[in-house]
Design an enzyme around this catalytic site. Sequence first.
Site, mmCIF file in Angstrom:
data_model
loop_
_atom_site.group_PDB
_atom_site.id
_atom_site.type_symbol
_atom_site.label_atom_id
_atom_site.label_comp_id
_atom_site.label_asym_id
_atom_site.label_seq_id
_atom_site.Cartn_x
_atom_site.Cartn_y
_atom_site.Cartn_z
ATOM 1 N N ASP A 47 1.644 7.504 21.752
ATOM 2 C CA ASP A 47 1.461 7.977 23.142
ATOM 3 C C ASP A 47 1.967 6.966 24.162
ATOM 4 O O ASP A 47 2.661 7.327 25.105
ATOM 5 C CB ASP A 47 0.012 8.430 23.425
ATOM 6 C CG ASP A 47 -1.057 7.368 23.242
ATOM 7 O OD1 ASP A 47 -0.754 6.281 22.697
ATOM 8 O OD2 ASP A 47 -2.219 7.635 23.637
ATOM 9 N N GLY A 138 -17.425 3.908 19.268
ATOM 10 C CA GLY A 138 -16.588 2.943 18.565
ATOM 11 C C GLY A 138 -16.138 3.418 17.190
ATOM 12 O O GLY A 138 -15.723 2.609 16.369
ATOM 13 N N SER A 142 -12.907 8.579 19.968
ATOM 14 C CA SER A 142 -12.734 8.490 21.417
ATOM 15 C C SER A 142 -13.969 8.857 22.229
ATOM 16 O O SER A 142 -13.930 9.698 23.131
ATOM 17 C CB SER A 142 -11.533 9.305 21.877
ATOM 18 O OG SER A 142 -11.077 8.722 23.074
ATOM 19 N N SER A 143 -15.052 8.190 21.901
ATOM 20 C CA SER A 143 -16.235 8.314 22.766
ATOM 21 C C SER A 143 -15.907 7.794 24.164
ATOM 22 O O SER A 143 -16.441 8.294 25.158
ATOM 23 C CB SER A 143 -17.416 7.540 22.176
ATOM 24 O OG SER A 143 -17.199 6.147 22.231
ATOM 25 N N ASP A 188 -6.040 10.370 24.578
ATOM 26 C CA ASP A 188 -7.477 10.659 24.453
ATOM 27 C C ASP A 188 -8.022 11.400 25.672
ATOM 28 O O ASP A 188 -8.777 12.365 25.548
ATOM 29 C CB ASP A 188 -8.259 9.355 24.267
ATOM 30 C CG ASP A 188 -7.843 8.599 23.014
ATOM 31 O OD1 ASP A 188 -7.022 9.137 22.246
ATOM 32 O OD2 ASP A 188 -8.327 7.472 22.821
ATOM 33 N N TYR A 238 -4.307 -4.299 19.837
ATOM 34 C CA TYR A 238 -3.735 -3.134 20.519
ATOM 35 C C TYR A 238 -2.724 -3.561 21.590
ATOM 36 O O TYR A 238 -1.563 -3.128 21.562
ATOM 37 C CB TYR A 238 -4.864 -2.264 21.090
ATOM 38 C CG TYR A 238 -4.426 -0.924 21.599
ATOM 39 C CD1 TYR A 238 -4.549 0.224 20.819
ATOM 40 C CD2 TYR A 238 -3.894 -0.788 22.881
ATOM 41 C CE1 TYR A 238 -4.151 1.467 21.304
ATOM 42 C CE2 TYR A 238 -3.495 0.449 23.360
ATOM 43 C CZ TYR A 238 -3.629 1.565 22.578
ATOM 44 O OH TYR A 238 -3.238 2.791 23.054
HETATM 45 P P1 ADP Z 1 -14.105 4.933 20.687
HETATM 46 O O1 ADP Z 1 -13.490 5.426 21.949
HETATM 47 O O2 ADP Z 1 -13.191 5.061 19.517
HETATM 48 O O3 ADP Z 1 -15.427 5.547 20.393
HETATM 49 P P2 ADP Z 1 -14.121 2.475 22.164
HETATM 50 O O4 ADP Z 1 -14.346 1.068 21.780
HETATM 51 O O5 ADP Z 1 -12.851 2.818 22.843
HETATM 52 O O6 ADP Z 1 -14.338 3.363 20.865
HETATM 53 O O7 ADP Z 1 -15.294 2.932 23.147
HETATM 54 C C1 ADP Z 1 -16.635 2.729 22.782
HETATM 55 C C2 ADP Z 1 -17.405 2.222 23.981
HETATM 56 O O8 ADP Z 1 -17.478 3.256 24.987
HETATM 57 C C3 ADP Z 1 -18.848 1.897 23.672
HETATM 58 O O9 ADP Z 1 -18.991 0.597 23.162
HETATM 59 C C4 ADP Z 1 -19.519 2.054 25.028
HETATM 60 O O10 ADP Z 1 -19.298 0.908 25.822
HETATM 61 C C5 ADP Z 1 -18.716 3.185 25.652
HETATM 62 N N1 ADP Z 1 -19.391 4.504 25.499
HETATM 63 C C6 ADP Z 1 -18.906 5.600 24.908
HETATM 64 N N2 ADP Z 1 -19.769 6.633 25.016
HETATM 65 C C7 ADP Z 1 -20.829 6.190 25.710
HETATM 66 C C8 ADP Z 1 -22.052 6.772 26.164
HETATM 67 N N3 ADP Z 1 -22.366 8.054 25.925
HETATM 68 N N4 ADP Z 1 -22.907 5.972 26.851
HETATM 69 C C9 ADP Z 1 -22.601 4.688 27.119
HETATM 70 N N5 ADP Z 1 -21.483 4.102 26.711
HETATM 71 C C10 ADP Z 1 -20.599 4.817 26.018
HETATM 72 MG MG MG Z 2 -11.787 4.586 22.928
#
Ligand code: ADP
Ligand code: MG
Length: 394
Positions: A47, A138, A142-143, A188, A238
């Site tokens: 991307d 994490g 893509s949380s 994402d 990255y």
């Molecule tokens: P991924 O996107 O693959 O899950 P990332 O490291 O990019 O991993 O993002 C994870 C981070 O996003 C978490 O450590 C936190 O800081 C934040 N995060 C994601 N979802 C939430 C949520 N619902 N509440 C609080 N923080 C969140």
């Molecule tokens: Mg992420």
Amino acid sequence: MASCPVPSVSSVVAGARQVYRESFGASEPVVAVCAPGRVNLIGEHTDYNQGFVLPMALPLVTVMVGSPTPDRSVSIVTVAEGADEPRRVDFVLPNDSATPIAPGMPKWANYVKGVLQHYRAGPLPGFQAVLASSVPLGGGLSSSASLEVAVYTFLQQLCPDDGDAVSKALACQKAEHTHAGMPCGIMDQFISVLGKDGHALLIDCRSLEATLVPLTDQGLVILITNSNVRHSLTGSEYPSRRQQCEEAAATLGKSSLREATLEDLEGAQGQLDKETYRRARHVIEEIGRTERAAAALREGRYHEFGELMVDSHNSLRDHYEVSCPELDELVAAATEVEGVYGSRMTGGGFGGCTVTLLEAAAVDRAVQHIKERYSGTPTFYITIPSDGARALSL
Ligand code: ADP
Ligand code: MG
């Protein structure tokens, strides 16, 4: 079935409402939204090279419930497992949009602050809200983008913008750049905004045009396996990969690796160090694989799609060097099972999840076999392509 059930969106909302009542004086939220995590079927690390990606939105979501406040104060509580402490932040929005909302601690709040900073309308009212999520934090699903897009969608309910979906995704990407320090591509956030029930999305990250690819065959399953490991390494992998790609493109005299062919690369081999050459080779080949894979999926050629997934994995392992032993083990185990078309690591790498395309009839067998073969403890999600971010009725 030995898989992790995907919690319903309404159950995540119910949990968030409960915490809202406990946190904000027994009142009820007036707005609820959700935004999905994603799994990328193929097109990894392409991307930010202006290439193609083929993700789908997941039934796993970040939910945000809340209400506007009469002043400019913001209070947010997260109930997400794995977010750093404290789980509640309180701050006041600056009076003029020229004053930046600075990132700080806790880290999770920076994603929220970044979206507040880059929101495309205003002035924003204050608000109080609760975040809850069924996307593992994490885990490579893509949380982070689902959090950004959930916050943006929440703000749209309080103070509508022009509704442009691509600009929304770009604003959320910018939030991750400026406030989380992650120079991510657009995939994402784009899929979390524009995902569509029953479809994967072939996204051209140069033009930002997207084509829906139907994915509703009942005989087919998308299985996600979480390795439940994440190697932190130095954290600079990255950005350094991204920089190597930019260097390679510059050496080839191209604006990005999307413009380069394998012939261009072979011609410039003498001018590139071996590692940069391998990085560029992955990207150029992966962009081609993704276009071919989208055509194969559209035409039901699942065996071909599966082979392309395995080629993608091997290239990420050997050329881009972003896999790890656990992901390699999971892919090897999956591909040993009859009825599995293909499997690969998905997301940035160094842990997180694999995605496997297989016959529906082979799911139990595959889950069993992967559990037996994997040296760690995996969790599984059987997923279907789902809708992008949306407001929910309360
Ligand atoms: P991924 O996107 O693959 O899950 P990332 O490291 O990019 O991993 O993002 C994870 C981070 O996003 C978490 O450590 C936190 O800081 C934040 N995060 C994601 N979802 C939430 C949520 N619902 N509440 C609080 N923080 C969140
Ligand atoms: Mg992420």
